[in-house]
Design a protein around this motif. Structure first.
Motif, PDB file in Angstrom:
ATOM      1  N   PHE A  21       0.796  -1.215   0.000  1.00 53.95           N
ATOM      2  CA  PHE A  21       0.000   0.000   0.000  1.00 53.95           C
ATOM      3  C   PHE A  21       0.832   1.269   0.000  1.00 53.95           C
ATOM      4  CE2 PHE A  21      -3.058  -3.102   1.462  1.00 53.95           C
ATOM      5  CZ  PHE A  21      -4.142  -2.763   0.678  1.00 53.95           C
ATOM      6  N   GLY A 319      -0.187  10.788  -0.837  1.00 56.39           N
ATOM      7  CA  GLY A 319      -0.034   9.331  -0.911  1.00 56.39           C
ATOM      8  C   GLY A 319      -1.336   8.658  -0.513  1.00 56.39           C
ATOM      9  N   LEU A 320      -1.195   7.487   0.090  1.00 57.71           N
ATOM     10  CA  LEU A 320      -2.389   6.708   0.433  1.00 57.71           C
ATOM     11  C   LEU A 320      -3.318   7.498   1.353  1.00 57.71           C
ATOM     12  CD1 LEU A 320      -3.643   3.834   0.064  1.00 57.71           C
ATOM     13  CD2 LEU A 320      -2.725   3.328   2.314  1.00 57.71           C
ATOM     14  N   VAL A 322      -7.098   7.151   3.314  1.00 59.86           N
ATOM     15  CA  VAL A 322      -8.289   6.371   3.668  1.00 59.86           C
ATOM     16  C   VAL A 322      -9.456   7.336   3.821  1.00 59.86           C
ATOM     17  CG1 VAL A 322      -9.366   4.853   5.362  1.00 59.86           C
ATOM     18  CG2 VAL A 322      -6.934   4.594   4.846  1.00 59.86           C
ATOM     19  N   ARG A 351     -16.190   0.222   0.407  1.00 64.36           N
ATOM     20  CA  ARG A 351     -16.106  -1.043   1.142  1.00 64.36           C
ATOM     21  C   ARG A 351     -16.887  -0.872   2.440  1.00 64.36           C
ATOM     22  NH1 ARG A 351     -12.249  -2.543   5.082  1.00 64.36           N
ATOM     23  NH2 ARG A 351     -10.904  -0.771   4.613  1.00 64.36           N
ATOM     24  N   TYR A 365     -15.509   2.539   3.926  1.00 62.16           N
ATOM     25  CA  TYR A 365     -14.172   3.017   3.581  1.00 62.16           C
ATOM     26  C   TYR A 365     -14.001   3.031   2.065  1.00 62.16           C
ATOM     27  CZ  TYR A 365     -12.981   1.912   8.437  1.00 62.16           C
ATOM     28  OH  TYR A 365     -12.949   1.855   9.803  1.00 62.16           O
ATOM     29  N   GLU A 367     -10.409   3.519  -0.137  1.00 59.22           N
ATOM     30  CA  GLU A 367      -8.985   3.852  -0.129  1.00 59.22           C
ATOM     31  C   GLU A 367      -8.602   4.420  -1.487  1.00 59.22           C
ATOM     32  OE1 GLU A 367     -10.027   0.683   0.890  1.00 59.22           O
ATOM     33  OE2 GLU A 367      -9.735   0.905   3.052  1.00 59.22           O
TER      34      GLU A 367
ATOM     35  N   ARG B 146      -2.847   5.261   7.777  1.00 61.65           N
ATOM     36  CA  ARG B 146      -2.996   5.401   6.330  1.00 61.65           C
ATOM     37  C   ARG B 146      -3.265   4.069   5.636  1.00 61.65           C
ATOM     38  NH1 ARG B 146       2.187   7.936   4.407  1.00 61.65           N
ATOM     39  NH2 ARG B 146       1.140   8.155   2.398  1.00 61.65           N
ATOM     40  N   GLU B 197       3.691  -5.568   3.494  1.00 67.52           N
ATOM     41  CA  GLU B 197       4.435  -4.352   3.178  1.00 67.52           C
ATOM     42  C   GLU B 197       5.939  -4.573   3.372  1.00 67.52           C
ATOM     43  OE1 GLU B 197       2.610  -1.813   2.159  1.00 67.52           O
ATOM     44  OE2 GLU B 197       4.157  -0.276   1.962  1.00 67.52           O
TER      45      GLU B 197
END
Lengths: 427, 427
Positions: A21, A319-320, A322, A351, A365, A367, B146, B197
């Motif tokens: 991720f 970046g990532l 949520v 989700r 959620y 992402e 995150r 990860e």
């Protein structure tokens, strides 16, 4: 791709679960080492042994009733002083942007009262059940606890939640726009059990519920609903009701507007017609554009809100990302939640996190990755009756903007390139 | 029989639901009017208008973080000073006899610490993941937030819960015999996500989890479990973890003994064999009668306890009696709970209250009528693997009485003719 992990039995796990991720080791290490938020000497932080591992922690006895960390003092119910705060009548808002999951902690559950918070010694509590019944009854709290009981997780939403949004985006934070909702597990007696005990007479169609507070909050409730899923509840999240939630007993009216969940419940009267009490005529009716008013608008329609990011919970980092929020429906279960990043032009299914319970909040959620572009975040709930949460404009077209009740329109948060978030409208 | 109630559409409800529970109107009215517990002037009680309806309640502003009623001050975590309370190491017990449903309020969730309660500024929090991985990583709390997250309701039970019961009935109350269990909704990142990860190397089979407290609580965990359903959690019941529960992040190891749920989680190391740390050798192993010790006894077997009536919650009144309790299993879902009134000679299936969730507490009820006879109350949980909660004697036959861990034997409460309840054993 990372090397596939191996189970002890040698079998590789399913490949689909092995996506990475974040940006990888370098990015994370940089984040950890160079994080501007860190306050301690980096030499004291992992991988080095931190100060709090080298000294004995607080062990001065048991805390009989625990409290949050001192670093969480900002996680509180808040009010809007110019909106409602008088000695007689007040409302506080759940800090939705600081919570996750579906259970609202009791200390943070919003509350609205119309005559102050009544303080009732449970030994003095009485509930009278009378009217069109064979046997008028008065129950003590001990009596209520002797009946078979059930536990149910339900949302409770004030009819005026999001009420300020009828006339446009105003309050900057989901705590204020959507914070008059909470979701807890109630313990109580099915109202049907008490009605069966008293014996409802033929011809009865309505019930009057009256609170023991100074406002004597009074509402008419259809008998069919009372016999269906209402509870006389005395616990929330395991412990006894909090004072501001009607201690020691309140009505639970799943899916119906919050003020019908009469707190400090004192009296139930069975009748054949609604009573036209103040709180269902002068208040809690929806004034339309043509001057007529909708009344008996009991059910809270499907609704959702993105709780993070939101104006009180900005995006801290590229970046990532949520995206998280809550959805609920007074008609039953939430079937789906869609999320849009571009103000409703394109949608993707969020989700939904289990469990999905009848007339309870669900957590959703989505992402994504954010690179500093402007976003217009929206969410849209669809329930298992097929009802789709509408836009605010669609609601205004039908209902006008006179009312402060039953606004379940789609909310929009604008994410600016610097990560700040604000309450806006798009059309 | 009371007159059948009528729905508004004229249809009579199902007859099966129309049984009456209490003794009838007369009995209730007597209870209400003559209740010795009432403290107010009866003229001030319903049906008359009580004092708290005639005066404005407490309306002095919003309570930012709410607290229980002043009449609930007895609902607290308690310790047993002679058992564990030192500055270094302490345990408090959940007041199970004062709760209902399945959610434990955060302020009442039992906690055990071995080196005091570490106080960690979340900005300084770091989690190191290293060992047999492709990319050693250090995560900040912001990093953890995150990742995609999930919410799960799980029970957590200390391996030593009911430990004093190995040598016979000793502590008089389910708070003390069974109060090292709680059940909350956690929010966190699947541990599998973090391992993916980092990239787990071939041959890895175990993970070491280490806490950042002064005890540096350290346990070995099978990699298969880590990849299955473990979480690195930072929230409980919606809000951030409480300090005594590992703020800001802990391990969640569903169904496994509580001390493996490492609090103040600082380090995860991937390896190919268990580490034989202090807390899995000298402690948290089960010494058998022949001097050998069971180790790696991770799973908490199916267990149940009647929380009311119980020694701290006596029977107050003859007539209808609600028997209530909790059941859980580390192997999966609770399939059935049986209740006995006569010390295990005769059993009846209890009513299990929804929802029934994997590795979570379930609430069960058995309604009966009590007329002053002596009772020996027991409950027995059966999980969906077919495992049946054993008697204490059956456990002792296999495991001896040297250990203080993993006692999931059937508990007996004796109800005396005067309604007092005590912890006893029957054979």
């Amino acid at each position: 791709m990372p090397t596939p992990p191996r189970h002890p039995d040698g079998a590789a796990p399913a490949r689909a679960s092995r996506r990475r991720f974040l940006a990888g080791a370098a990015g994370l290490a940089a984040s950890a080492a160079g994080g501007g938020a860190a306050q301690a000497d980096p030499n004291n932080l992992p991988p080095n042994v931190p100060a709090w591992t080298r000294a004995l922690g607080d062990g001065a006895g048991v805390r009989p009733y625990g409290q949050p960390s001192k670093y969480e003092k900002h996680v509180i119910r808040r009010d809007v002083p110019w909106l409602t705060a008088t000695r007689e009548s007040s409302v506080s808002f759940t800090p939705l942007h600081e919570l996750d999951g579906i259970i609202t902690p009791n200390g943070l559950a919003f509350e609205r009262h119309h005559g102050g918070i009544a303080e009732i010694d449970p030994a003095d509590y009485r509930l009278m059940l009378h009217g069109m019944v064979d046997r008028p009854l008065i129950f003590t709290l001990a009596d209520l606890k002797r009946f078979p009981r059930v536990n149910k997780i339900y949302f409770l939403e004030c009819a005026a939640n999001s009420g300020m949004e009828w006339r446009g985006a105003q309050l900057n934070g989901c705590q204020f726009t959507h914070g008059m909702v909470h979701c807890v597990q109630y313990t109580g007696v099915p109202l049907r059990t008490l009605l069966d005990e008293a014996g409802v007479k033929p011809g009865a169609k309505w019930i009057l519920a009256e609170g023991a507070d100074a406002a004597a909050m009074t509402r008419s409730l259809p008998l069919a609903k009372a016999l269906d899923d209402c509870l006389v509840a005395y616990r929330m999240n395991g412990e006894m009701l909090r004072p501001e939630q009607g201690y020691p007993a309140r009505l639970v009216v799943p899916g119906f507007e919050g003020n019908m969940w009469v707190k400090w419940l004192r009296r139930l009267k069975v009748g054949d017609a609604p009573w036209a009490a103040r709180e269902e005529t002068a208040k809690y009716t929806d004034l339309l554009a043509d001057g007529r008013a909708r009344r008996h608008t009991f059910v809270m329609d499907a609704k959702s809100v993105i709780t993070s990011p939101s104006p009180q919970a900005r995006v801290a980092q590229k970046g990532l990302l949520v995206i998280s929020g809550l959805a609920w429906s007074g008609r039953g279960k939430v079937a789906r939640v869609d999320v849009s990043l571009d103000g409703g032009r394109n949608w993707r299914a969020a989700r939904i996190d289990a469990p999905v319970l009848d007339k309870a909040c669900v957590r959703f959620y989505a992402e994504t990755a954010w690179h500093g572009e402007e976003l217009f975040l929206q969410s849209r709930a669809i329930d298992d009756s097929g009802y789709v949460q509408p836009t605010k404009d669609a609601l205004r077209k039908i209902r006008g903007v006179n009312s402060i009740y039953h606004n379940n329109g789609i909310q929009t948060w604008r994410v600016a390139p610097d990560g700040e978030v604000e309450n806006v409208e798009v059309s």
